[in-house]
Write a protein that holds these residues in place. Structure first.
Motif, PDB file in Angstrom:
ATOM      1  N   ASN A  87      39.539  22.016 -16.065  1.00 49.17           N
ATOM      2  CA  ASN A  87      38.119  22.202 -15.796  1.00 49.17           C
ATOM      3  C   ASN A  87      37.944  23.314 -14.771  1.00 49.17           C
ATOM      4  N   HIS A  88      36.711  23.780 -14.700  1.00 49.20           N
ATOM      5  CA  HIS A  88      36.376  24.872 -13.781  1.00 49.20           C
ATOM      6  C   HIS A  88      35.937  24.328 -12.425  1.00 49.20           C
ATOM      7  N   ASP A  89      36.227  25.083 -11.380  1.00 48.06           N
ATOM      8  CA  ASP A  89      35.706  24.771 -10.053  1.00 48.06           C
ATOM      9  C   ASP A  89      35.444  26.090  -9.342  1.00 48.06           C
ATOM     10  N   CYS A  90      34.290  26.202  -8.683  1.00 43.45           N
ATOM     11  CA  CYS A  90      33.983  27.453  -7.961  1.00 43.45           C
ATOM     12  C   CYS A  90      34.782  27.542  -6.667  1.00 43.45           C
ATOM     13  N   ASP A  91      35.480  26.471  -6.319  1.00 44.50           N
ATOM     14  CA  ASP A  91      36.422  26.500  -5.198  1.00 44.50           C
ATOM     15  C   ASP A  91      37.709  25.839  -5.719  1.00 44.50           C
ATOM     16  N   PRO A  92      38.436  26.552  -6.571  1.00 40.51           N
ATOM     17  CA  PRO A  92      39.556  25.926  -7.303  1.00 40.51           C
ATOM     18  C   PRO A  92      40.747  25.604  -6.406  1.00 40.51           C
ATOM     19  N   ASN A  93      41.557  24.655  -6.857  1.00 38.46           N
ATOM     20  CA  ASN A  93      42.785  24.352  -6.104  1.00 38.46           C
ATOM     21  C   ASN A  93      44.017  24.935  -6.804  1.00 38.46           C
ATOM     22  N   CYS A 121      39.381  28.467 -11.678  1.00 35.72           N
ATOM     23  CA  CYS A 121      38.067  29.113 -11.678  1.00 35.72           C
ATOM     24  C   CYS A 121      37.958  30.030 -12.897  1.00 35.72           C
ATOM     25  N   TYR A 122      36.890  29.843 -13.697  1.00 38.51           N
ATOM     26  CA  TYR A 122      36.746  30.634 -14.925  1.00 38.51           C
ATOM     27  C   TYR A 122      36.125  32.008 -14.645  1.00 38.51           C
ATOM     28  N   ILE A 123      35.477  32.151 -13.496  1.00 41.21           N
ATOM     29  CA  ILE A 123      34.670  33.369 -13.247  1.00 41.21           C
ATOM     30  C   ILE A 123      34.990  33.962 -11.873  1.00 41.21           C
TER      31      ILE A 123
END
Ligand SMILES: C[S@@+](CC[C@H](N)C(=O)[O-])C[C@H]1O[C@@H](n2cnc3c(N)ncnc32)[C@H](O)[C@@H]1O
Length: 153
Positions: A87-93, A121-123
């Motif tokens: 899944n995407h996260d704007c603050d990825p781990n 993060c996808y973007i």
């Protein structure tokens, strides 16, 4: 693309699939039309990773990644079975990268607790909340519900 589509239909006709089954594929079940084909290609493209090879050792990752960005060194796009589930996260781990070949590797960006979900993060996450939400909504067709977006950071 038209040519590939015609090839795909032709390949189906050359298989052991009966005329009746092909008719079902074309008209009833999948509706094997140009529009369907374009949609499938679009979904593949959205889910594909831009593969950038950073030839070298893990120790100098940042310099290698910078050189790869400067050289616009993408070698292609690829869909990976397991990474497709991140899944995407704007603050990825975590972050996907490629060292020496096209085997995708996952690099942790910080300490990760046992059982914590791995998220990439996808973007470009440096944008503000509204811009990120707009890109994810228009380009990826979902409303981002990551912690950063929910807290409007
Ligand atoms: C590449 S798939 C990720 C795997 C997917 N969750 C699954 O179970 O197959 C991308 C989809 O996951 C969901 N998704 C991923 N990140 C999300 C997020 N931050 N907020 C809401 N939905 C998300 C969206 O439905 C999106 O279209």
């Amino acid at each position: 693309m038209q040519e590939e589509f015609v090839l795909l239909r032709g390949a189906l006709e050359d298989t052991d699939i009966t005329d009746e089954q092909i008719a079902l594929l074309i008209f009833d079940i999948i509706v094997l039309t140009m529009q369907w084909y374009t949609g499938v290609l679009a979904q593949i493209r959205i889910n594909a990773f831009r593969v950038e090879l950073a030839a070298g050792l893990y120790t100098d990752l940042f310099a290698l990644a910078a050189a790869s960005v400067e050289a616009e060194a993408a070698v292609g796009n690829a869909v990976y079975m397991l990474p497709s589930f991140y899944n995407h996260d704007c603050d990825p781990n975590a972050h996907i990268l490629w060292i020496e070949n096209v085997d995708a590797r996952l690099k942790a960006l910080r300490d990760i607790e046992a059982g914590e979900e791995l998220r990439i993060c996808y973007i470009d996450a440096s944008m503000g909340t509204d811009a990120r939400q707009a890109i994810l909504s228009k380009g990826f067709c979902f409303q981002c519900r990551c912690h950063r977006c929910l807290s409007n950071e």
